[in-house]
Design an enzyme around this catalytic site. Structure first.
Site, PDB file in Angstrom:
ATOM      1  N   SER A   1      57.762   9.079  16.903  1.00 55.02           N
ATOM      2  CA  SER A   1      55.884   7.823  16.215  1.00 55.02           C
ATOM      3  C   SER A   1      55.676   8.448  17.365  1.00 55.02           C
ATOM      4  O   SER A   1      55.283   9.296  18.618  1.00 55.02           O
ATOM      5  CB  SER A   1      56.572   6.820  15.837  1.00 55.02           C
ATOM      6  OG  SER A   1      55.658   6.478  14.858  1.00 55.02           O
TER       7      SER A   1
ATOM      8  N   HIS B   1      59.887  10.487   8.378  1.00 49.11           N
ATOM      9  CA  HIS B   1      59.980   9.700  10.098  1.00 49.11           C
ATOM     10  C   HIS B   1      60.606   9.483  11.034  1.00 49.11           C
ATOM     11  O   HIS B   1      61.849   8.687  10.568  1.00 49.11           O
ATOM     12  CB  HIS B   1      58.881   8.770   9.481  1.00 49.11           C
ATOM     13  CG  HIS B   1      57.827   8.993  10.812  1.00 49.11           C
ATOM     14  ND1 HIS B   1      56.941   9.976  11.478  1.00 49.11           N
ATOM     15  CD2 HIS B   1      57.442   7.073  11.579  1.00 49.11           C
ATOM     16  CE1 HIS B   1      55.719   9.043  12.216  1.00 49.11           C
ATOM     17  NE2 HIS B   1      56.158   7.702  12.319  1.00 49.11           N
TER      18      HIS B   1
ATOM     19  N   ASP C   1      57.387  14.219   6.313  1.00 52.52           N
ATOM     20  CA  ASP C   1      56.619  12.917   7.336  1.00 52.52           C
ATOM     21  C   ASP C   1      55.073  12.637   7.216  1.00 52.52           C
ATOM     22  O   ASP C   1      54.483  14.371   7.143  1.00 52.52           O
ATOM     23  CB  ASP C   1      57.223  12.700   8.488  1.00 52.52           C
ATOM     24  CG  ASP C   1      56.817  11.840   9.271  1.00 52.52           C
ATOM     25  OD1 ASP C   1      55.721  11.056   8.825  1.00 52.52           O
ATOM     26  OD2 ASP C   1      56.367  12.728  10.367  1.00 52.52           O
TER      27      ASP C   1
END
Lengths: 502, 502
Positions: free
Chosen positions: A190, A458, A433
């Site tokens: 991320s 994710h 995601d």
């Protein structure tokens, strides 16, 4: 959605509360490796992980690498962990896998991240995990209270400084283990995935390669993706159940209709069992938005959130007839659990992590996530930079620099530019995601590789492996490790060719 | 040389005074594109240059790109100049040649640098010259007095901030000329040459390539060259005249012997016609060191300094017999000119440029230049980091970070590392330039090219061309422009392949 725009917080990690923080008249949303709000997500802090091989260290870190004012020389203790059990040693120039922390504590990273310990033995790798400045225990200015106080102290919290921290620690680790030539592979998810990719681009002399998991590197003002975050949220719901999708799509108007009645907010409050009185229908709508988005972002086994919420929304209970908002509330219960009351601001607690991340979102990590005009199940409300900036100004007294990330890291023109100067980066994305819309989804060159999975969520690939993992996930991880292995082999060959000790 | 070490100031520019600034018990020496001390060097401020095509601009620059404290948002006016006369325009994606200023004013850069205007017409290039922060008119904090006051204001003067300035201005220029895809080639000399190479490495999305002229990129603590600066100074003198070399070699002891006599310093002062009484023999020795070093660094037509000084040292005047120090003094007159008296501190004036450069030398540009044990014509006195750091501390109250440059820019392992991630840099060096010992002197790859000339001096290739230029210099410049041309062609082909407008 009465709110003009959304600041998506990259929920990078730990597993218990979302980062939705109201910011003036807008909200901040989520980045992260696992959900902190959904009821049954394995929680880093309670999950049993054998950490007996890990040793904790503290590095005397420079506050400001990029100025030389007297204040810049202040130092703080930066926490990092090392597992040397499987390391092949300096003589073999055995590799180092380094996890670059994101907006989370090292503890939750250690609990959730599996990629290093799952692959360390196979690669004979030294494993290093580094906590990001201003998160967890890694607090400049002596305490979180001081560090997070205001713009004067928060000002040193940004990506460039964090990358320079990582550079200093990784050089220190190499010195500590007397290994000049061990290749380092950096890994992050991320926002941390962005850091990993950026680290390879800015410090290629320190990292041989990077695995950037679910990193929305192109989700910035100058490189806005064609489809937005909520396009995927909607798509996944629609594919799961057209009926569920329609129910949600129709619910916003109904919420507003009820709110508009005399005593409407009380009725809504009762309907959704909120712990506190509502300030407006947006309290409910933001809450619902967040849990739907998280349901998609972390939609994976053992909890398949989207199926769960849609089953609840679609169900016909035996004893009574559901109205539209009953159905929506049933979805809430499915996601958040059965509670005596629901705190619609549960995502917005001013925890240390939330404050620090909001600062980052308001200074440089300005991701233009809004409710775009495409067919989504949310009312249209495109991202509005002006009100975003105004919100940040009134909150932190600081004006965002929305062009800085692309100025400094500059991966705007992937094919024309990045292809020519970048190498050894894996961009991994699950196409289910919502952040994948801002990811690099196509191979750019032989060594800038995109690995995507249709059903991935994710940061799933870098979490701990499990016997229940679907085959496509096993294959994805295998691909990643093979690519990394090939970088290391090429490097070891280069060492040999240059007659350097291997 | 009673002094334990030398801080070499990269004399980047302008043509009238050396940057030798006493720093506690040490000295700072020189980087720069032309000498400021030697008597007949063409002086930028007086040289006639047609600047009628140049337009001056001021850019509202951010004080601190790497923090977001309230103070970081302060701005200052950064001066830059543009010549658009020969530009081929945005439709043709015609190139931009950008000169990245070093520790000098834009005015002296404009006077001395010829590479842009000599090649602009041929490449149909837009020409941009940018002044470095804290030099010339580009002063943060409203005035030089404020900017150069102390570590709190000087703290923002460093290479990373300067590069970010250049990035912001170059993006601004592209916007101003509505040209998304014009390739930018950055050019710099000496310290500015390092900046050009670093800019290509850190901002490859902004600069397509770099010409780094006489950039001692490897002259840092972690990448010390085998032979030092004074090795080349000595070599050039020895090759010019063995007798001259021996005279100089023997002079240091003689100076000390005279200084040791009763009234010795007065005798020395008279012998060298110093304007002020001497504090010690080191005043004379530092002065001599500096002019010899500059004589080699800028040894080129129309003044061939080394020949001049050696002719004077070796000469036998008709009317009297020279003793050893008479010969040495004759050398001084040949280099500095006939004066009523000689200011041995002429290199050490606290000019704005000198103060700013000393700050840079004391914070990050720590070049370990000393009198090494190799056969030089100077008494041995190797660089001593401890006393260098102590000197900087007592002067600026700030501790140098001698490892920062290699941590951030990291070109330590040229073949193993730089070869793999760098591209499109020309490292040009004259092997008769003492700084060439710290330069990249061999090709690293097809696009990381070393261009060297046996007789070249410091930054000669980027100065204005002249009809008297030797053939090897003409050939060197032709090579450079051909390499740059090939980068641009490849890029224009890439644009075509990607169906972008060319």
């Amino acid at each position: 959605m009465s709110l003009p725009y959304t600041i998506l917080i990259l929920f990078i990690f730990s597993t218990s509360s979302s980062y939705l923080i109201p910011l003036a008249h807008s909200k901040i949303a989520r980045l992260g490796i696992s959900s902190k709000t959904l009821k049954n997500e394995p929680d880093g802090s309670t999950q049993k992980v054998d950490e007996s091989d890990l040793k904790m260290y503290y590095f005397n870190q420079t506050l400001d690498h990029f100025t030389f004012t007297p204040e810049s020389y202040m130092t703080f203790q930066q926490r990092y962990a090392i597992d040397s059990t499987h390391w092949g040693g300096a003589k073999a120039n055995a590799p180092i896998l380094a996890f670059l922390g994101e907006e989370s504590s090292l503890d939750s990273d250690l609990a959730a991240i599996g990629f290093l310990r799952d692959n360390g033995p196979r690669l004979n790798a030294l494993l290093v995990y580094i906590e990001h400045r201003y998160y967890g225990e890694t607090m400049p200015f002596g305490s979180a209270e001081e560090a997070l106080k205001n713009a004067s102290t928060l000002g040193y919290l940004n990506a460039a400084q964090a990358l320079a921290d990582y550079a200093a620690i990784l050089l220190h680790v190499k010195e500590k283990y007397s290994t000049n030539h061990s290749p380092i592979i950096v890994i992050g998810g991320s926002y941390g995935g962005m850091l990993a990719a950026w680290f390879r681009l800015k410090y290629p002399h320190i990292a041989l390669g990077a695995l950037a998991s679910s990193a929305p590197l192109l989700y910035f003002e100058d490189t806005r993706p064609k489809f937005g975050y909520y396009y995927i949220v909607t798509k996944v719901f629609k594919e799961a159940s057209e009926r569920c999708y329609n129910t949600i799509r129709n619910s916003w108007k109904e919420i507003d209709r009820v709110a508009g009645k005399p005593n409407g907010l009380s009725i809504l409050s009762k309907q959704f069992k909120t712990c506190d009185p509502l300030n407006g229908s947006f309290d409910i709508k933001d809450f619902l938005d967040t849990i739907y988005a998280e349901a998609v972002q972390y939609n994976r086994g053992p909890n398949f959130w989207v199926a769960k919420v849609c089953n609840a929304i679609n169900a016909n209970p035996p004893n009574r007839r559901y109205n539209l908002l009953d159905r929506i509330f049933a979805g809430v219960v499915a996601l958040v659990g059965n509670r005596t009351c629901y705190d619609t601001k549960m995502f917005a607690q001013p925890t240390n992590n939330n404050i620090a991340w909001r600062w980052q979102s308001c200074s440089e990590i300005v991701m233009p996530v809004g409710y775009d005009k495409q067919d989504t199940m949310f009312p249209t409300a495109p991202f509005n930079m002006t009100s975003y900036i105004d919100g940040c100004k009134s909150y932190h007294g600081v004006t965002p620099r929305p062009h800085w990330i692309t100025t400094y890291f500059g991966i705007q023109e992937v094919k024309l530019i990045l292809q020519k100067f970048g190498s050894n980066i894996i961009f991994s994305n699950g196409l289910s995601d919502p952040y994948s819309v801002g990811g690099v989804l196509e191979d750019i060159s032989d060594t800038l590789v995109a690995i995507t999975t249709k059903n991935g969520s994710h940061c799933l690939d870098i979490t701990l492996k499990s016997k229940e993992d679907p085959e496509w996930l096993v294959i994805q991880r295998e691909k990643e490790i093979k690519v990394i292995d090939s970088w290391i082999s090429t490097y070891q060959n280069d060492l040999r060719d240059l007659n350097m000790p291997v």
